[in-house]
Design a protein around this motif. Structure first.
Motif, mmCIF file in Angstrom:
data_model
loop_
_atom_site.group_PDB
_atom_site.id
_atom_site.type_symbol
_atom_site.label_atom_id
_atom_site.label_comp_id
_atom_site.label_asym_id
_atom_site.label_seq_id
_atom_site.Cartn_x
_atom_site.Cartn_y
_atom_site.Cartn_z
ATOM 1 N N GLU A 15 0.945 -1.353 0.281
ATOM 2 C CA GLU A 15 -0.109 0.252 -0.326
ATOM 3 C C GLU A 15 1.189 1.423 0.050
ATOM 4 O O GLU A 15 1.858 1.419 1.017
ATOM 5 C CB GLU A 15 -0.638 0.194 1.400
ATOM 6 N N GLY A 16 0.706 2.131 -1.562
ATOM 7 C CA GLY A 16 1.257 3.468 -0.880
ATOM 8 C C GLY A 16 2.785 3.348 -1.518
ATOM 9 O O GLY A 16 3.348 4.189 -2.020
ATOM 10 N N LEU A 17 3.525 2.182 -2.567
ATOM 11 C CA LEU A 17 3.927 1.839 -3.036
ATOM 12 C C LEU A 17 3.833 2.132 -4.437
ATOM 13 O O LEU A 17 3.252 1.017 -4.763
ATOM 14 C CB LEU A 17 4.908 1.202 -2.985
ATOM 15 N N PHE A 18 4.314 3.122 -5.483
ATOM 16 C CA PHE A 18 4.485 3.239 -6.149
ATOM 17 C C PHE A 18 5.709 3.141 -7.532
ATOM 18 O O PHE A 18 6.631 3.204 -6.672
ATOM 19 C CB PHE A 18 3.845 4.626 -7.034
ATOM 20 N N ALA A 19 5.716 2.138 -8.898
ATOM 21 C CA ALA A 19 7.460 1.934 -9.419
ATOM 22 C C ALA A 19 6.915 2.001 -10.883
ATOM 23 O O ALA A 19 6.294 1.698 -11.219
ATOM 24 C CB ALA A 19 7.343 0.427 -8.707
ATOM 25 N N ALA A 20 8.007 2.409 -11.046
ATOM 26 C CA ALA A 20 8.052 2.459 -13.176
ATOM 27 C C ALA A 20 9.651 1.920 -13.099
ATOM 28 O O ALA A 20 10.494 2.626 -12.480
ATOM 29 C CB ALA A 20 7.722 3.836 -13.143
ATOM 30 N N GLY A 21 9.339 1.870 -14.784
ATOM 31 C CA GLY A 21 10.778 2.198 -15.154
ATOM 32 C C GLY A 21 11.927 0.919 -14.783
ATOM 33 O O GLY A 21 11.282 -0.221 -14.526
ATOM 34 N N LYS A 22 13.027 0.554 -14.724
ATOM 35 C CA LYS A 22 13.735 -0.473 -14.447
ATOM 36 C C LYS A 22 13.693 -0.962 -13.193
ATOM 37 O O LYS A 22 14.145 -2.313 -12.955
ATOM 38 C CB LYS A 22 15.073 0.294 -14.709
ATOM 39 N N ASP A 23 12.718 -0.029 -12.235
ATOM 40 C CA ASP A 23 12.384 -1.590 -11.226
ATOM 41 C C ASP A 23 11.271 -1.831 -10.935
ATOM 42 O O ASP A 23 11.611 -2.351 -10.094
ATOM 43 C CB ASP A 23 12.123 0.072 -9.576
ATOM 44 N N THR A 24 10.486 -1.675 -11.681
ATOM 45 C CA THR A 24 9.776 -2.499 -12.488
ATOM 46 C C THR A 24 10.038 -4.348 -12.841
ATOM 47 O O THR A 24 11.532 -4.264 -13.747
ATOM 48 C CB THR A 24 7.941 -2.130 -12.547
ATOM 49 N N SER A 25 8.884 -5.093 -12.782
ATOM 50 C CA SER A 25 9.107 -6.042 -13.673
ATOM 51 C C SER A 25 9.008 -5.665 -15.385
ATOM 52 O O SER A 25 9.560 -5.910 -16.617
ATOM 53 C CB SER A 25 8.082 -7.333 -13.362
ATOM 54 N N GLY A 26 8.186 -4.359 -15.479
ATOM 55 C CA GLY A 26 8.937 -4.045 -16.713
ATOM 56 C C GLY A 26 7.379 -4.341 -18.073
ATOM 57 O O GLY A 26 6.631 -5.600 -17.755
ATOM 58 N N VAL A 27 7.025 -3.968 -19.024
ATOM 59 C CA VAL A 27 6.442 -4.007 -19.867
ATOM 60 C C VAL A 27 7.284 -5.169 -21.154
ATOM 61 O O VAL A 27 6.518 -5.650 -22.023
ATOM 62 C CB VAL A 27 6.081 -2.986 -20.956
ATOM 63 N N HIS A 28 8.412 -5.023 -20.381
ATOM 64 C CA HIS A 28 9.377 -6.059 -21.401
ATOM 65 C C HIS A 28 9.533 -7.490 -21.142
ATOM 66 O O HIS A 28 10.628 -8.500 -21.396
ATOM 67 C CB HIS A 28 10.580 -5.815 -21.468
ATOM 68 N N GLY A 29 9.398 -7.887 -19.059
ATOM 69 C CA GLY A 29 9.032 -9.425 -19.537
ATOM 70 C C GLY A 29 10.673 -8.865 -18.671
ATOM 71 O O GLY A 29 11.426 -8.641 -18.055
ATOM 72 N N ALA A 30 11.661 -10.922 -19.305
ATOM 73 C CA ALA A 30 12.682 -10.275 -18.406
ATOM 74 C C ALA A 30 14.202 -10.026 -19.939
ATOM 75 O O ALA A 30 15.361 -10.336 -19.622
ATOM 76 C CB ALA A 30 13.664 -12.009 -18.506
ATOM 77 N N ASN A 31 13.290 -9.417 -20.544
ATOM 78 C CA ASN A 31 14.090 -9.587 -22.047
ATOM 79 C C ASN A 31 13.579 -7.678 -22.516
ATOM 80 O O ASN A 31 12.521 -7.908 -23.229
ATOM 81 C CB ASN A 31 14.001 -10.116 -22.826
ATOM 82 N N CYS A 32 14.325 -6.669 -21.702
ATOM 83 C CA CYS A 32 14.159 -5.141 -22.434
ATOM 84 C C CYS A 32 14.842 -5.801 -23.902
ATOM 85 O O CYS A 32 15.703 -5.678 -24.473
ATOM 86 C CB CYS A 32 14.416 -4.214 -21.473
ATOM 87 N N LEU A 33 13.735 -4.849 -24.478
ATOM 88 C CA LEU A 33 14.024 -4.556 -26.108
ATOM 89 C C LEU A 33 14.953 -3.261 -26.521
ATOM 90 O O LEU A 33 15.100 -2.477 -25.866
ATOM 91 C CB LEU A 33 13.200 -4.711 -27.388
ATOM 92 N N GLY A 34 16.199 -3.650 -27.497
ATOM 93 C CA GLY A 34 17.102 -2.094 -26.839
ATOM 94 C C GLY A 34 15.607 -0.964 -27.800
ATOM 95 O O GLY A 34 15.730 -1.499 -28.707
#
Ligand SMILES: Cc1cc2nc3c(=O)[nH]c(=O)nc-3n(C[C@H](O)[C@H](O)[C@H](O)COP(=O)(O)OP(=O)(O)OC[C@H]3O[C@@H](n4cnc5c(N)ncnc54)[C@H](O)[C@@H]3O)c2cc1C
Length: 67
Positions: A15-34
């Protein structure tokens, strides 16, 4: 690729914690496309900021500590 799970409003399970970008599992999963990292951080960082600001409207602030 920090792995913090978030929902579509960048809210983490804590509760109350927000995250974005590299701290998250993100939209890329385990492979962030260049070339996609900065876009993700910018879009979801902005979204997290908007949701955080909106979620503060109903929060009562405690007394400000005197120095
Ligand atoms: C070598 C390299 C090349 C890349 N090239 C590209 C590219 O060409 N195109 C692309 O889209 N993406 C690229 N990326 C990925 C992109 O850089 C990242 O996805 C993006 O910067 C992540 O942004 P972020 O805000 O999530 O994290 P970060 O950019 O890591 O920002 C986190 C910030 O938090 C600060 N911080 C950490 N701990 C604390 C603390 N305790 N208190 C206060 N502040 C703190 C850090 O100093 C930092 O400023 C590249 C990454 C690397 C490593």
């Amino acid at each position: 690729m920090g792995g913090v799970p978030i929902d579509l409003e960048c809210k983490a399970p804590l509760e109350g914690l927000f995250a974005a970008g590299k701290d998250t599992s993100g939209v890329h999963g385990a492979n962030c496309l260049g070339g996609n990292g900065v876009v993700e951080s910018t879009v979801y960082g902005g979204l997290a900021g908007n949701v955080m600001a909106a979620s503060c409207h109903d929060v009562a602030l405690g007394p400000f500590p005197k120095m």
